[in-house]
Scaffold this motif. Sequence first.
Motif, PDB file in Angstrom:
ATOM      1  N   PRO A   7     -32.914  34.934  19.822  1.00 38.84           N
ATOM      2  CA  PRO A   7     -33.544  35.710  18.961  1.00 38.84           C
ATOM      3  C   PRO A   7     -32.858  36.419  17.745  1.00 38.84           C
ATOM      4  CG  PRO A   7     -33.445  36.394  21.378  1.00 38.84           C
ATOM      5  CD  PRO A   7     -32.507  35.261  21.147  1.00 38.84           C
ATOM      6  N   TRP A   8     -33.458  36.993  16.958  1.00 36.28           N
ATOM      7  CA  TRP A   8     -32.873  37.437  15.615  1.00 36.28           C
ATOM      8  C   TRP A   8     -33.718  38.845  15.478  1.00 36.28           C
ATOM      9  CZ3 TRP A   8     -28.975  36.050  12.352  1.00 36.28           C
ATOM     10  CH2 TRP A   8     -29.366  36.547  10.804  1.00 36.28           C
ATOM     11  N   GLY A  21     -36.696  46.814   8.926  1.00 34.61           N
ATOM     12  CA  GLY A  21     -36.746  45.632   7.855  1.00 34.61           C
ATOM     13  C   GLY A  21     -35.227  45.130   7.453  1.00 34.61           C
ATOM     14  N   GLN A  22     -34.262  45.535   8.107  1.00 37.43           N
ATOM     15  CA  GLN A  22     -33.246  44.852   7.744  1.00 37.43           C
ATOM     16  C   GLN A  22     -32.269  44.467   9.025  1.00 37.43           C
ATOM     17  OE1 GLN A  22     -31.245  48.787   6.128  1.00 37.43           O
ATOM     18  NE2 GLN A  22     -30.962  47.436   4.292  1.00 37.43           N
ATOM     19  N   HIS A  23     -31.533  43.361   8.679  1.00 37.76           N
ATOM     20  CA  HIS A  23     -30.658  42.626   9.899  1.00 37.76           C
ATOM     21  C   HIS A  23     -29.318  43.409   9.829  1.00 37.76           C
ATOM     22  CE1 HIS A  23     -29.744  39.970  12.825  1.00 37.76           C
ATOM     23  NE2 HIS A  23     -28.662  39.764  12.028  1.00 37.76           N
ATOM     24  N   ILE A  24     -28.973  44.097  10.999  1.00 36.43           N
ATOM     25  CA  ILE A  24     -27.809  44.575  11.071  1.00 36.43           C
ATOM     26  C   ILE A  24     -27.143  44.121  12.284  1.00 36.43           C
ATOM     27  CG2 ILE A  24     -26.321  46.903  11.318  1.00 36.43           C
ATOM     28  CD1 ILE A  24     -29.023  48.200  10.139  1.00 36.43           C
ATOM     29  N   PRO A  25     -26.112  43.242  12.074  1.00 34.89           N
ATOM     30  CA  PRO A  25     -25.446  42.233  13.053  1.00 34.89           C
ATOM     31  C   PRO A  25     -24.824  43.356  14.435  1.00 34.89           C
ATOM     32  CG  PRO A  25     -24.695  41.636  11.237  1.00 34.89           C
ATOM     33  CD  PRO A  25     -25.631  42.921  10.763  1.00 34.89           C
ATOM     34  N   PHE A  74     -26.416  46.053  15.343  1.00 32.51           N
ATOM     35  CA  PHE A  74     -27.691  46.550  16.160  1.00 32.51           C
ATOM     36  C   PHE A  74     -28.159  45.439  16.943  1.00 32.51           C
ATOM     37  CE2 PHE A  74     -32.431  46.941  16.702  1.00 32.51           C
ATOM     38  CZ  PHE A  74     -32.403  48.282  16.988  1.00 32.51           C
ATOM     39  N   ASP A  75     -28.324  44.211  16.266  1.00 31.72           N
ATOM     40  CA  ASP A  75     -28.852  42.792  16.765  1.00 31.72           C
ATOM     41  C   ASP A  75     -27.938  42.692  18.177  1.00 31.72           C
ATOM     42  OD1 ASP A  75     -28.652  39.934  17.233  1.00 31.72           O
ATOM     43  OD2 ASP A  75     -29.904  39.872  15.789  1.00 31.72           O
ATOM     44  N   LYS A  76     -26.780  42.562  18.007  1.00 30.72           N
ATOM     45  CA  LYS A  76     -25.883  42.415  19.259  1.00 30.72           C
ATOM     46  C   LYS A  76     -26.091  43.568  20.228  1.00 30.72           C
ATOM     47  CE  LYS A  76     -20.983  41.658  20.463  1.00 30.72           C
ATOM     48  NZ  LYS A  76     -19.561  41.680  20.118  1.00 30.72           N
ATOM     49  N   LYS A  77     -26.177  44.707  20.095  1.00 29.87           N
ATOM     50  CA  LYS A  77     -26.310  45.528  21.194  1.00 29.87           C
ATOM     51  C   LYS A  77     -27.651  45.469  21.667  1.00 29.87           C
ATOM     52  CE  LYS A  77     -24.661  49.790  19.995  1.00 29.87           C
ATOM     53  NZ  LYS A  77     -24.458  51.080  19.053  1.00 29.87           N
ATOM     54  N   PHE A  78     -28.541  45.453  20.854  1.00 25.16           N
ATOM     55  CA  PHE A  78     -30.005  45.367  21.451  1.00 25.16           C
ATOM     56  C   PHE A  78     -30.166  44.243  22.365  1.00 25.16           C
ATOM     57  CE2 PHE A  78     -34.452  44.224  21.405  1.00 25.16           C
ATOM     58  CZ  PHE A  78     -35.165  45.490  21.479  1.00 25.16           C
ATOM     59  N   LYS A  79     -29.620  42.964  22.063  1.00 26.67           N
ATOM     60  CA  LYS A  79     -29.513  41.997  23.007  1.00 26.67           C
ATOM     61  C   LYS A  79     -29.113  41.972  24.297  1.00 26.67           C
ATOM     62  CE  LYS A  79     -30.068  38.520  19.357  1.00 26.67           C
ATOM     63  NZ  LYS A  79     -29.233  37.622  18.507  1.00 26.67           N
TER      64      LYS A  79
END
Length: 200
Positions: free
Chosen positions: A163-164, A169-173, A175-180
């Motif tokens: 997933p991405w 509206g922004q990709h913040i690495p 946040f992405d990592k923590k959310f997963k």
Amino acid sequence: MFSIILSLIFPIYCATQIDIFIESQCPDTVRLFKRMKTLLDYEQINEYVQFNFIPFGKGNEKLVLNKGYEFNCQHGNKECYGNLIDSCVLEQLDQIEQLRYLTCIHQEKQNNEELINLSLKKCVQNQECVYERTLKCVQSKFGNYLQHKAAKITLAQNLVEIPWININGQHIPEFDKKFKQNPLKTICEQIDCEKIKVTF
């Protein structure tokens, strides 16, 4: 009355938008929805977070004259079919129902179109009309349009993995990592979860 007006002018929470780019056959997508299942215990969160689920992933599309769009998917034709099913279902459901459906469908075996259809029926078990409309949607120009829309949004991301996850509206690495790793905890870092009585 004054407190109601005040809350409208100065809301307690700021709305958070979370875009989640997924694939129907992706093992990491399956893992994500196992973790997101905890959100169903706190449905009030959905008042403060807007989820947008985009089922396309690492693939491409091409426009074929008189046929509409044709899609190629990372995990083959069964994934393209599963993505199309998801697009057609998501169009019919509200956010809580979308999450409930996705946490269900991504725990099911989907090795071919027949199994995907059986999983679909199970995951919308109390909504026979959704099942029937979805099967019609899959064969329709509207279904093709929905999948093209998901492809267009996804391809504009230049994503490198699925997933991405984007926030507002922004990709913040980070946040992405923590959310997963922990969707509920990560959301509670964005909104005040005390009044929702979230426990970890």
